[in-house]
Design an enzyme around this catalytic site. Structure first.
Site, PDB file in Angstrom:
ATOM      1  N   GLU A  62       0.824  -1.177  -0.075  1.00 37.83           N
ATOM      2  CA  GLU A  62      -0.020  -0.086  -0.016  1.00 37.83           C
ATOM      3  C   GLU A  62       1.045   1.259  -0.069  1.00 37.83           C
ATOM      4  O   GLU A  62       1.068   1.945   0.941  1.00 37.83           O
ATOM      5  CB  GLU A  62      -0.884   0.079   1.180  1.00 37.83           C
ATOM      6  CG  GLU A  62      -2.079   1.278   1.212  1.00 37.83           C
ATOM      7  CD  GLU A  62      -2.860   0.889   2.290  1.00 37.83           C
ATOM      8  OE1 GLU A  62      -3.521   2.092   2.574  1.00 37.83           O
ATOM      9  OE2 GLU A  62      -2.972   0.181   3.222  1.00 37.83           O
ATOM     10  N   LYS A  99      -2.875  -2.110  -2.942  1.00 33.42           N
ATOM     11  CA  LYS A  99      -4.000  -1.059  -2.453  1.00 33.42           C
ATOM     12  C   LYS A  99      -3.570   0.393  -2.724  1.00 33.42           C
ATOM     13  O   LYS A  99      -2.468   0.793  -2.298  1.00 33.42           O
ATOM     14  CB  LYS A  99      -4.200  -1.436  -0.985  1.00 33.42           C
ATOM     15  CG  LYS A  99      -5.349  -0.320  -0.558  1.00 33.42           C
ATOM     16  CD  LYS A  99      -5.845  -1.106   0.903  1.00 33.42           C
ATOM     17  CE  LYS A  99      -6.814  -0.209   1.445  1.00 33.42           C
ATOM     18  NZ  LYS A  99      -7.100  -0.486   2.993  1.00 33.42           N
TER      19      LYS A  99
END
Length: 167
Positions: A62, A99
């Site tokens: 992420e 993500k």
């Protein structure tokens, strides 16, 4: 902004594996276009991903690009190139999840989704309001919403059941 060191990461991963956890994420932030800084973020993400993979778990990378960055699109393009480079260094049987902040250019992350080591690409709302986040998501084929901030927009502890349901 790099992640803080996690001194007991291997122990935490062992406990997660024993508990039947699927994977874990590591979040870092990209606030502006800094080639060396973004490269360091991606390197750290993949270093931790390899440790997570070694324990039999699925890493969720992420590297969040700040939606207010004046050079957001340039950050995203560099990030894409570096993520693809990182994927090329993984073994073919390794799977990762990304993500990522909803991109400025629609479908920018399609090459990530098409890579055999990518299990999924999730879209984080990154501070966009829910309506805007959903609009941007609709422009990005194959991305799946992971909108914790946007989906809690308008919710409050003191709401009645009826008000909660309307939100």
């Amino acid at each position: 902004q790099l992640m803080k060191e996690i001194p007991a990461l291997d122990d935490v991963l062992d406990r997660g594996m024993a508990a039947g956890i699927f994977g874990t994420k590591g979040r870092s932030r990209i606030r502006h276009l800094d080639q060396q800084g973004i490269k360091a973020v991606v390197q750290q993400q993949f270093d931790i991903a390899r440790r997570v993979l070694a324990k039999g778990l699925v890493p969720i990378l992420e590297p969040e690009v700040d939606i207010h960055a004046s050079d957001k699109e340039a950050c995203e393009r560099l990030l894409l190139d570096l993520l693809l480079e990182g994927l090329r260094q993984l073994a073919h049987e390794d799977w990762v999840v990304f993500k990522l902040t909803l991109p400025t250019q629609p479908d920018l992350y399609l090459p990530l989704m098409q890579h055999p080591c990518t299990l999924r690409v999730l879209a984080l709302s990154g501070g966009y309001a829910r309506e805007e986040a959903c609009k941007l998501l609709a422009q990005n084929t194959g991305m799946i919403a992971s909108f914790s901030r946007a989906f809690t927009e308008g919710l409050r502890d003191e709401q009645s059941e009826e008000d909660f349901s309307k939100t």
